[in-house]
Design a protein around this motif. Structure first.
Motif, PDB file in Angstrom:
ATOM      1  N   SER A   1      44.359  40.617  36.363  1.00 19.05           N
ATOM      2  CA  SER A   1      44.700  39.200  37.163  1.00 19.05           C
ATOM      3  C   SER A   1      44.908  39.386  38.413  1.00 19.05           C
ATOM      4  O   SER A   1      45.088  38.239  38.864  1.00 19.05           O
ATOM      5  CB  SER A   1      45.724  38.485  35.983  1.00 19.05           C
ATOM      6  OG  SER A   1      47.315  39.019  36.959  1.00 19.05           O
ATOM      7  N   ASP A   2      44.834  40.151  39.793  1.00 19.51           N
ATOM      8  CA  ASP A   2      45.457  40.835  40.228  1.00 19.51           C
ATOM      9  C   ASP A   2      43.660  39.932  41.721  1.00 19.51           C
ATOM     10  O   ASP A   2      42.459  39.731  41.107  1.00 19.51           O
ATOM     11  CB  ASP A   2      45.476  42.309  41.090  1.00 19.51           C
ATOM     12  CG  ASP A   2      45.454  42.539  42.164  1.00 19.51           C
ATOM     13  OD1 ASP A   2      45.127  40.889  43.209  1.00 19.51           O
ATOM     14  OD2 ASP A   2      45.268  43.256  42.871  1.00 19.51           O
ATOM     15  N   ALA A   3      44.568  38.752  42.252  1.00 18.54           N
ATOM     16  CA  ALA A   3      43.602  37.498  42.724  1.00 18.54           C
ATOM     17  C   ALA A   3      42.177  39.215  43.821  1.00 18.54           C
ATOM     18  O   ALA A   3      40.693  39.241  43.913  1.00 18.54           O
ATOM     19  CB  ALA A   3      43.881  36.761  43.807  1.00 18.54           C
TER      20      ALA A   3
ATOM     21  N   SER B   1      43.780  28.635  44.297  1.00 18.99           N
ATOM     22  CA  SER B   1      45.170  27.918  44.823  1.00 18.99           C
ATOM     23  C   SER B   1      44.863  27.635  45.977  1.00 18.99           C
ATOM     24  O   SER B   1      43.899  27.247  46.323  1.00 18.99           O
ATOM     25  CB  SER B   1      46.000  29.534  44.497  1.00 18.99           C
ATOM     26  OG  SER B   1      45.852  29.759  45.767  1.00 18.99           O
TER      27      SER B   1
ATOM     28  N   PRO C   1      43.322  32.879  41.306  1.00 18.84           N
ATOM     29  CA  PRO C   1      43.992  33.575  40.281  1.00 18.84           C
ATOM     30  C   PRO C   1      43.274  33.362  38.741  1.00 18.84           C
ATOM     31  O   PRO C   1      42.606  32.069  39.012  1.00 18.84           O
ATOM     32  CB  PRO C   1      45.393  32.571  40.117  1.00 18.84           C
ATOM     33  CG  PRO C   1      45.262  32.056  41.611  1.00 18.84           C
ATOM     34  CD  PRO C   1      44.128  31.931  41.921  1.00 18.84           C
TER      35      PRO C   1
END
Length: 246
Positions: free
Chosen positions: A191-193, A141, A147
């Motif tokens: 899905s936690d960066a 991103s 992400p």
């Protein structure tokens, strides 16, 4: 008739030309100078990126050939993961059992390598889930965090390792903002960066040369061999002592 033409000197001197005027030095404003330097550096960086992209494309046939060879080696993937310190930290006993069905891992950089990459995990038929391929994509991103998107795992009845892991997880120990996944399969669904560092490990460390971790010697075997050598040394010393007593 006699030659009355004037004699020419053997070497004629070239007339001296006036020196060319030196170009006037123009002072470039500091801001413009910094911009020019930045443009030059950007151009250099772009050339390096292009070289990397070309190198990656040239390597693709070799990656494909290597994957075909890896499939022939039983348990190559799980052995590589177990021997890697960061990956093995996520592997519970049930994770390891399921990963024995892993046949190969492939990393694919997106066409624009700056935008992200995908990791594909290929599995044989197994008693845990229906998927033949589980994938996780990492999209960079604007903030620099990647992400991720993941394939939904179709667990077979009573075999959902993510549920098993969540039931046994000590919630009090997870206080950090970016929580680390507690097992390999919860990582694939995470899905936690902040938890996607493992993706970077697989892409940058394991994928270029998985053999370095597959061939790591078993520590238990090394310790066992060391103990046997110590026992042999002690036995030899004892025999020498008995000889001296005689």
């Amino acid at each position: 008739p006699p030659d009355i033409s004037p004699s020419l000197p053997s070497q004629m001197k070239k007339p001296k030309l006036p020196p060319a005027p030196k170009p006037e030095k123009k002072d470039v404003p500091k801001g413009e100078k910094e911009q020019q330097d930045a443009i030059e550096h950007i151009d250099e960086a772009s050339e390096e990126i292009l070289k990397v992209e070309q190198k990656y494309n040239l390597c693709q046939p070799f990656f494909q050939k290597r994957s075909e060879l890896i499939v022939k080696i039983p348990h190559f993937g799980i052995t590589t993961f177990v021997n890697h310190p960061q990956v093995s930290a996520l592997l519970g006993e049930e994770d390891e059992e399921a990963l024995h069905y892993l046949t190969r891992v492939e990393v694919t950089e997106f066409e624009d390598i700056k935008s992200g990459y995908r990791i594909d995990f290929y599995f044989d038929e197994n008693p845990y889930f229906e998927n033949k391929v589980c994938s996780k994509e990492f999209h960079l991103s604007e903030s620099g965090d990647p992400p991720s998107k993941f394939t939904e795992i179709k667990w077979k009845s009573g075999k959902d390792l993510m549920k098993h892991s969540s039931q046994t997880q000590n919630k009090a120990s997870r206080k950090r903002q970016h929580e680390e996944p507690e097992s390999f399969f919860t990582w694939t669904d995470h899905s936690d960066a902040g938890a996607d560092e493992l993706g970077e490990v697989i892409k940058d460390d394991i994928w270029p040369n998985p053999l370095q971790y597959y061939l790591v010697p078993d520590i238990d075997d090394e310790e066992g061999e060391g103990e046997e050598e110590d026992d042999d040394d002690e036995g030899e010393e004892g025999e020498e002592d008995e000889g001296e007593d005689d």
